[in-house]
Design an enzyme around this catalytic site. Structure first.
Site, short mmCIF file in Angstrom:
data_model
loop_
_atom_site.label_atom_id
_atom_site.label_comp_id
_atom_site.label_asym_id
_atom_site.label_seq_id
_atom_site.Cartn_x
_atom_site.Cartn_y
_atom_site.Cartn_z
N ASP A 67 0.82 -1.22 0.00
CA ASP A 67 0.00 0.00 0.00
C ASP A 67 0.85 1.26 0.00
O ASP A 67 2.06 1.21 0.18
CB ASP A 67 -0.96 -0.02 1.21
CG ASP A 67 -0.28 -0.43 2.52
OD1 ASP A 67 0.96 -0.48 2.57
OD2 ASP A 67 -1.00 -0.68 3.50
N ASP A 136 -7.34 -2.68 14.52
CA ASP A 136 -8.72 -3.05 14.21
C ASP A 136 -8.79 -4.28 13.29
O ASP A 136 -9.83 -4.59 12.73
CB ASP A 136 -9.46 -1.86 13.56
CG ASP A 136 -8.78 -1.37 12.30
OD1 ASP A 136 -7.80 -2.01 11.85
OD2 ASP A 136 -9.21 -0.33 11.75
N HIS A 138 -7.09 -4.80 10.46
CA HIS A 138 -6.91 -4.62 9.02
C HIS A 138 -5.56 -5.15 8.55
O HIS A 138 -4.59 -5.15 9.31
CB HIS A 138 -7.10 -3.15 8.60
CG HIS A 138 -6.00 -2.20 9.00
ND1 HIS A 138 -6.20 -1.15 9.86
CD2 HIS A 138 -4.70 -2.13 8.64
CE1 HIS A 138 -5.06 -0.48 10.00
NE2 HIS A 138 -4.13 -1.06 9.29
N GLU A 143 -9.57 -1.70 5.53
CA GLU A 143 -10.21 -1.33 6.79
C GLU A 143 -11.47 -2.16 7.02
O GLU A 143 -12.01 -2.75 6.08
CB GLU A 143 -10.56 0.17 6.76
CG GLU A 143 -9.34 1.09 6.58
CD GLU A 143 -8.55 1.28 7.88
OE1 GLU A 143 -8.53 0.36 8.72
OE2 GLU A 143 -7.93 2.35 8.04
#
Ligand code: GLP
Length: 261
Positions: A67, A136, A138, A143
């Site tokens: 990314d 979280d 990811h 996400e």
């Protein structure tokens, strides 16, 4: 999923490096998927050491990063391209034209996402994908709520991720709001995945990823459907795993199985 519980960050890095080095020795033209973040830094340091001390050869390696932030130039202090140069590429003999990091300045971005997928395909697909995990759950910048079939795409970052990553910027307002990221569908096509997680902060995410239901709310949980994923986590990140004893038991006994096969 194979789960390896290591003592601490250093041991996580050792175990991960052994796997990457073995894969590279077996296939010099390895297509390596790479991640940013603090989790793989120790792994990258060991790869650089193996290059310097033992001649580990990266000359035929092709790499694809997961990314990049939208809007950051490659030379920006916090760009993932710069992170990779500083933490790995500048320390090994990988050819810069063989390293791929999504370009946060590319326009049109959607075309860039399609090109990125095409380049991965043309390279023969990713052999080994290194992954970290967000608090979280990811992976890359997929996400919560991202489709498990997603391909390389543009995504908004959650407030939590912006907050987490603001430690590298002047403050949360400086963190880009969007990123280009490989999708979960892209990641699941890698032949082998190596998931690294360190620290108590990751214990909930690790538990959900390894033992929770497979859900787009924890995109790392999609790795449960992957045929060859190894999760290397330290004691603190493993702290909430319900089956920790079982993973340790397996870990202790693998040696015996290997000898017989
Ligand atoms: C970012 C990256 C992820 C990374 C995560 C965790 O959000 N896009 O690829 O896994 O941070 O980073 P760290 O390893 O620093 O905890």
């Amino acid at each position: 999923m194979k789960v390896i519980i290591a003592k601490d960050y250093e041991e996580v890095s050792d175990r991960a490096a052994e796997r990457v080095i073995a894969a590279l020795r077996q296939k010099p033209g390895l297509v390596l998927g790479l991640a940013t973040g603090s989790s793989p830094v120790g792994l990258y340091r060991r790869l650089a050491e193996a290059h310097h001390n033992d001649g580990l050869d990266f000359s035929q390696v092709v790499s694809f990063n997961l990314d990049e932030y939208v809007g950051l130039a490659p030379e920006h202090e916090q760009s993932y391209r710069r992170f990779m140069n500083e933490n790995l590429f500048d320390h090994v003999n990988i050819r810069s034209e063989n390293t791929h990091v999504p370009d946060g300045l590319a326009r049109p971005l959607l075309e860039h996402c399609r090109d990125y997928e095409r380049m991965i395909r043309e390279a023969g697909g990713i052999d080994l994908q290194v992954l970290g995990v967000g608090r979280d759950g990811h992976v890359a910048f997929n996400e919560p709520g991202t489709s498990l079939g997603s391909r390389t795409h543009v995504t908004a970052l959650t407030r939590e991720t912006i907050e987490d990553n603001s430690r590298f910027f002047e403050g949360p307002d400086e963190v880009p709001r969007f990123a280009v990221t490989m999708g979960i569908g892209t990641i699941l096509e890698a032949r082998t995945c190596l998931l690294l997680a360190v620290g108590e902060d990751k214990a909930d995410a690790v538990r959900a990823a390894i033992e929770g239901p497979v859900t787009s709310m924890v995109t790392a949980s999609a790795l449960q459907l992957h045929p060859d994923t190894v999760a290397v986590v330290d004691e603190a990140a493993a702290g909430k795993l319900e089956r920790a004893d079982f993973y340790r038991w397996q870990q202790e006994n693998w040696g015996l199985i290997d000898q017989k096969l």
